[in-house]
Motif scaffolding. Structure first.
Motif, PDB file in Angstrom:
ATOM      1  N   TRP A 179       0.835  -1.194   0.000  1.00 32.15           N
ATOM      2  CA  TRP A 179       0.000   0.000   0.000  1.00 32.15           C
ATOM      3  C   TRP A 179       0.878   1.255   0.000  1.00 32.15           C
ATOM      4  CZ3 TRP A 179      -4.805  -0.160   3.701  1.00 32.15           C
ATOM      5  CH2 TRP A 179      -5.755   0.746   3.283  1.00 32.15           C
ATOM      6  N   TRP A 180       1.930   1.251   0.834  1.00 33.88           N
ATOM      7  CA  TRP A 180       2.861   2.390   0.860  1.00 33.88           C
ATOM      8  C   TRP A 180       3.596   2.510  -0.474  1.00 33.88           C
ATOM      9  CZ3 TRP A 180       2.435   6.367   3.667  1.00 33.88           C
ATOM     10  CH2 TRP A 180       2.018   6.312   5.005  1.00 33.88           C
ATOM     11  N   LEU A 181       3.999   1.379  -1.030  1.00 31.35           N
ATOM     12  CA  LEU A 181       4.702   1.403  -2.314  1.00 31.35           C
ATOM     13  C   LEU A 181       3.802   1.962  -3.420  1.00 31.35           C
ATOM     14  CD1 LEU A 181       7.559   0.680  -3.170  1.00 31.35           C
ATOM     15  CD2 LEU A 181       6.708  -1.555  -3.862  1.00 31.35           C
ATOM     16  N   GLU A 182       2.535   1.614  -3.396  1.00 34.21           N
ATOM     17  CA  GLU A 182       1.586   2.155  -4.374  1.00 34.21           C
ATOM     18  C   GLU A 182       1.401   3.660  -4.166  1.00 34.21           C
ATOM     19  OE1 GLU A 182      -1.149   2.799  -7.394  1.00 34.21           O
ATOM     20  OE2 GLU A 182       0.416   1.295  -7.106  1.00 34.21           O
TER      21      GLU A 182
ATOM     22  N   TRP B  97       3.643   5.671  -3.125  1.00 37.89           N
ATOM     23  CA  TRP B  97       4.851   6.263  -3.717  1.00 37.89           C
ATOM     24  C   TRP B  97       4.778   6.205  -5.245  1.00 37.89           C
ATOM     25  CZ3 TRP B  97       8.374   3.568  -6.789  1.00 37.89           C
ATOM     26  CH2 TRP B  97       9.497   4.298  -7.168  1.00 37.89           C
ATOM     27  N   ARG B  98       4.362   5.058  -5.790  1.00 37.83           N
ATOM     28  CA  ARG B  98       4.367   4.848  -7.236  1.00 37.83           C
ATOM     29  C   ARG B  98       3.433   5.797  -7.981  1.00 37.83           C
ATOM     30  NH1 ARG B  98       1.685   3.119 -11.262  1.00 37.83           N
ATOM     31  NH2 ARG B  98      -0.145   2.618 -10.030  1.00 37.83           N
ATOM     32  N   HIS B  99       2.284   6.071  -7.412  1.00 29.67           N
ATOM     33  CA  HIS B  99       1.314   6.875  -8.158  1.00 29.67           C
ATOM     34  C   HIS B  99       1.564   8.388  -8.066  1.00 29.67           C
ATOM     35  CE1 HIS B  99      -1.036   7.688  -4.442  1.00 29.67           C
ATOM     36  NE2 HIS B  99      -1.483   8.711  -5.123  1.00 29.67           N
ATOM     37  N   LYS B 100       2.518   8.796  -7.254  1.00 30.34           N
ATOM     38  CA  LYS B 100       2.828  10.225  -7.155  1.00 30.34           C
ATOM     39  C   LYS B 100       3.533  10.713  -8.419  1.00 30.34           C
ATOM     40  CE  LYS B 100       3.038  11.274  -2.276  1.00 30.34           C
ATOM     41  NZ  LYS B 100       1.958  10.353  -2.007  1.00 30.34           N
TER      42      LYS B 100
ATOM     43  N   ALA C 257       9.988   8.820   2.277  1.00 32.18           N
ATOM     44  CA  ALA C 257       9.452   8.067   3.414  1.00 32.18           C
ATOM     45  C   ALA C 257       8.481   6.996   2.935  1.00 32.18           C
ATOM     46  CB  ALA C 257       8.766   9.007   4.401  1.00 32.18           C
ATOM     47  N   GLU C 258       7.618   7.342   1.978  1.00 36.36           N
ATOM     48  CA  GLU C 258       6.663   6.357   1.478  1.00 36.36           C
ATOM     49  C   GLU C 258       7.377   5.195   0.782  1.00 36.36           C
ATOM     50  OE1 GLU C 258       3.709   8.472  -0.793  1.00 36.36           O
ATOM     51  OE2 GLU C 258       2.720   9.198   1.027  1.00 36.36           O
ATOM     52  N   LEU C 259       8.419   5.493   0.028  1.00 34.72           N
ATOM     53  CA  LEU C 259       9.202   4.433  -0.618  1.00 34.72           C
ATOM     54  C   LEU C 259       9.907   3.570   0.422  1.00 34.72           C
ATOM     55  CD1 LEU C 259      10.411   3.017  -3.096  1.00 34.72           C
ATOM     56  CD2 LEU C 259      12.200   4.785  -3.102  1.00 34.72           C
ATOM     57  N   ALA C 260      10.547   4.203   1.387  1.00 33.13           N
ATOM     58  CA  ALA C 260      11.271   3.459   2.426  1.00 33.13           C
ATOM     59  C   ALA C 260      10.318   2.588   3.241  1.00 33.13           C
ATOM     60  CB  ALA C 260      12.025   4.424   3.338  1.00 33.13           C
ATOM     61  N   LEU C 261       9.150   3.115   3.576  1.00 37.56           N
ATOM     62  CA  LEU C 261       8.172   2.322   4.327  1.00 37.56           C
ATOM     63  C   LEU C 261       7.721   1.118   3.508  1.00 37.56           C
ATOM     64  CD1 LEU C 261       6.040   5.220   5.833  1.00 37.56           C
ATOM     65  CD2 LEU C 261       7.499   3.626   7.106  1.00 37.56           C
TER      66      LEU C 261
ATOM     67  N   ILE D  55       7.689  -4.599   3.105  1.00 41.67           N
ATOM     68  CA  ILE D  55       7.628  -5.765   2.210  1.00 41.67           C
ATOM     69  C   ILE D  55       8.761  -6.740   2.518  1.00 41.67           C
ATOM     70  CG2 ILE D  55       7.895  -6.510  -0.196  1.00 41.67           C
ATOM     71  CD1 ILE D  55       6.406  -3.844  -0.939  1.00 41.67           C
ATOM     72  N   SER D  56       9.960  -6.209   2.684  1.00 38.62           N
ATOM     73  CA  SER D  56      11.118  -7.074   2.938  1.00 38.62           C
ATOM     74  C   SER D  56      11.254  -7.456   4.410  1.00 38.62           C
ATOM     75  CB  SER D  56      12.407  -6.383   2.485  1.00 38.62           C
ATOM     76  OG  SER D  56      12.666  -5.248   3.287  1.00 38.62           O
ATOM     77  N   GLY D  57      10.553  -6.746   5.273  1.00 38.96           N
ATOM     78  CA  GLY D  57      10.685  -7.008   6.701  1.00 38.96           C
ATOM     79  C   GLY D  57      12.014  -6.523   7.249  1.00 38.96           C
TER      80      GLY D  57
END
Length: 150
Positions: A22-25, A27-30, A79-83, A88-90
């Motif tokens: 969800w965080w990656l999305e 970031w991606r849609h910005k 921050a959104e990318l890092a989160l 995801i990777s834990g």
């Protein structure tokens, strides 16, 4: 039922990974060009903060964010990318979960009048809380593989 498809710990890991996606999305849609070059996200947030009913939000935004629009744009997007990647990777999961909770609470506070955004931020904050107290980093994570946060 004799067998359970996933254990409780594995379901918590699924929840953590889903939150990371969800965080990656987010970031991606910005439109990063608009965020970084024109500060569109910060300008938009500033317009909301300027009309906020809580003086602390208005003055806090004016003191912290307004003088540094470019730095704040990079901070939010990074921050959104890092989160996303961390969850995801834990990797450094407890820190990512608390950081995500804080960011969602900041978003929620800023946009207290925008009902459409409140649901997403509340759900993400809830997932962060459940994943944190459920110690979701103990399964399917780099933290677990490295023996961190046991």
């Amino acid at each position: 039922m004799d067998t359970i498809w996933l254990t409780g710990a594995e379901w918590l890991a699924v929840l953590r990974i889903g939150l990371g996606l969800w965080w990656l999305e987010s970031w991606r849609h910005k439109d990063r060009g608009a965020w970084f070059e024109r500060g569109s996200g910060i300008v938009w947030a500033g317009e909301i903060a300027a009309k906020h009913r809580w003086g602390a939000v208005r003055s806090g935004f004016e003191r912290v964010v307004t003088p540094r629009p470019r730095v704040m744009a990079y901070t939010v997007v990074s921050a959104e990318l890092a989160l996303g990647l961390g969850l995801i990777s834990g990797f450094l999961t407890p820190i990512a979960l608390l950081g995500g909770l804080l960011l969602n609470l900041l978003y929620l506070t800023l946009m207290i009048h925008d009902v459409a955004e409140q649901g997403q931020n509340l759900m993400m904050a809830l997932i962060s809380t459940v994943a944190f107290f459920g110690m979701s980093w103990q399964t399917w994570s780099l933290d677990s593989a490295l023996g961190w946060f046991l």
